[in-house]
Design a protein around this motif. Structure first.
Motif, PDB file in Angstrom:
ATOM      1  N   ASN A 117       0.829  93.739 -15.462  1.00 45.46           N
ATOM      2  CA  ASN A 117       0.140  92.469 -15.615  1.00 45.46           C
ATOM      3  C   ASN A 117      -0.824  92.484 -16.785  1.00 45.46           C
ATOM      4  N   TYR A 118      -1.458  93.637 -17.039  1.00 47.87           N
ATOM      5  CA  TYR A 118      -2.372  93.726 -18.164  1.00 47.87           C
ATOM      6  C   TYR A 118      -1.628  93.598 -19.477  1.00 47.87           C
ATOM      7  N   LEU A 119      -0.464  94.186 -19.566  1.00 50.14           N
ATOM      8  CA  LEU A 119       0.328  94.080 -20.785  1.00 50.14           C
ATOM      9  C   LEU A 119       0.734  92.634 -21.053  1.00 50.14           C
ATOM     10  N   LEU A 120       1.113  91.933 -20.021  1.00 51.15           N
ATOM     11  CA  LEU A 120       1.471  90.526 -20.170  1.00 51.15           C
ATOM     12  C   LEU A 120       0.265  89.709 -20.600  1.00 51.15           C
ATOM     13  N   ALA A 121      -0.892  89.989 -20.025  1.00 49.61           N
ATOM     14  CA  ALA A 121      -2.106  89.259 -20.398  1.00 49.61           C
ATOM     15  C   ALA A 121      -2.487  89.527 -21.846  1.00 49.61           C
ATOM     16  N   ILE A 122      -2.257  90.729 -22.312  1.00 48.34           N
ATOM     17  CA  ILE A 122      -2.568  91.062 -23.702  1.00 48.34           C
ATOM     18  C   ILE A 122      -1.614  90.349 -24.659  1.00 48.34           C
ATOM     19  N   LEU A 123      -0.358  90.246 -24.280  1.00 47.99           N
ATOM     20  CA  LEU A 123       0.642  89.678 -25.182  1.00 47.99           C
ATOM     21  C   LEU A 123       0.842  88.176 -25.030  1.00 47.99           C
ATOM     22  N   LEU A 124       0.233  87.550 -24.046  1.00 45.98           N
ATOM     23  CA  LEU A 124       0.516  86.145 -23.768  1.00 45.98           C
ATOM     24  C   LEU A 124       0.189  85.190 -24.912  1.00 45.98           C
ATOM     25  N   PRO A 125      -1.002  85.175 -25.487  1.00 44.59           N
ATOM     26  CA  PRO A 125      -1.248  84.223 -26.575  1.00 44.59           C
ATOM     27  C   PRO A 125      -0.356  84.443 -27.804  1.00 44.59           C
ATOM     28  N   PRO A 126      -0.219  85.678 -28.319  1.00 41.16           N
ATOM     29  CA  PRO A 126       0.675  85.838 -29.465  1.00 41.16           C
ATOM     30  C   PRO A 126       2.135  85.505 -29.129  1.00 41.16           C
ATOM     31  N   LEU A 127       2.564  85.837 -27.917  1.00 39.38           N
ATOM     32  CA  LEU A 127       3.938  85.550 -27.519  1.00 39.38           C
ATOM     33  C   LEU A 127       4.177  84.046 -27.405  1.00 39.38           C
ATOM     34  N   SER A 128       3.231  83.324 -26.847  1.00 35.13           N
ATOM     35  CA  SER A 128       3.410  81.878 -26.721  1.00 35.13           C
ATOM     36  C   SER A 128       3.425  81.207 -28.089  1.00 35.13           C
ATOM     37  N   ILE A 129       2.641  81.704 -29.027  1.00 38.03           N
ATOM     38  CA  ILE A 129       2.669  81.155 -30.388  1.00 38.03           C
ATOM     39  C   ILE A 129       3.997  81.495 -31.055  1.00 38.03           C
ATOM     40  N   LEU A 130       4.506  82.685 -30.815  1.00 38.71           N
ATOM     41  CA  LEU A 130       5.812  83.060 -31.360  1.00 38.71           C
ATOM     42  C   LEU A 130       6.909  82.148 -30.836  1.00 38.71           C
ATOM     43  N   LEU A 131       6.841  81.800 -29.562  1.00 36.52           N
ATOM     44  CA  LEU A 131       7.860  80.949 -28.960  1.00 36.52           C
ATOM     45  C   LEU A 131       7.812  79.507 -29.472  1.00 36.52           C
ATOM     46  N   THR A 132       6.702  79.102 -30.086  1.00 34.94           N
ATOM     47  CA  THR A 132       6.643  77.771 -30.683  1.00 34.94           C
ATOM     48  C   THR A 132       7.322  77.735 -32.041  1.00 34.94           C
ATOM     49  N   GLY A 133       7.731  78.891 -32.535  1.00 34.15           N
ATOM     50  CA  GLY A 133       8.441  78.937 -33.810  1.00 34.15           C
ATOM     51  C   GLY A 133       7.558  79.251 -34.998  1.00 34.15           C
ATOM     52  N   ARG A 134       6.451  79.896 -34.769  1.00 35.94           N
ATOM     53  CA  ARG A 134       5.527  80.250 -35.853  1.00 35.94           C
ATOM     54  C   ARG A 134       5.305  81.760 -35.862  1.00 35.94           C
ATOM     55  N   PRO A 135       6.269  82.515 -36.389  1.00 31.94           N
ATOM     56  CA  PRO A 135       6.176  83.986 -36.297  1.00 31.94           C
ATOM     57  C   PRO A 135       5.046  84.587 -37.133  1.00 31.94           C
ATOM     58  N   ILE A 136       4.753  84.030 -38.290  1.00 36.11           N
ATOM     59  CA  ILE A 136       3.697  84.597 -39.133  1.00 36.11           C
ATOM     60  C   ILE A 136       2.337  84.402 -38.481  1.00 36.11           C
TER      61      ILE A 136
END
Length: 63
Positions: A2-21
């Motif tokens: 769960n901690y790993l998911l919490a750490i990666l959630l904001p960058p991952l959600s931005i990646l999923l919007t199509g903005r990798p940079i």
């Protein structure tokens, strides 16, 4: 896990919007911000991810 998911959630959600940079940039800023502030910047990145998701939905509606 769960901690790993919490750490990666904001960058991952931005990646999923199509903005990798922007996602990579947020990840680079996000990890030190969590370490030094103890998670105080978490709402800022969640709001950024929400704004980008909202903009991508509005962009799809306009097409």
């Amino acid at each position: 896990m769960n901690y790993l998911l919490a750490i990666l959630l904001p960058p991952l959600s931005i990646l999923l919007t199509g903005r990798p940079i922007l996602s990579i940039l947020v990840f680079i800023i996000w990890i030190p911000a969590l370490i030094f502030s103890g998670g105080l910047t978490h709402p800022m990145f969640i709001l950024l991810a929400w704004l980008l998701i909202f903009q991508s939905r509005e962009g799809r509606r306009a097409r």
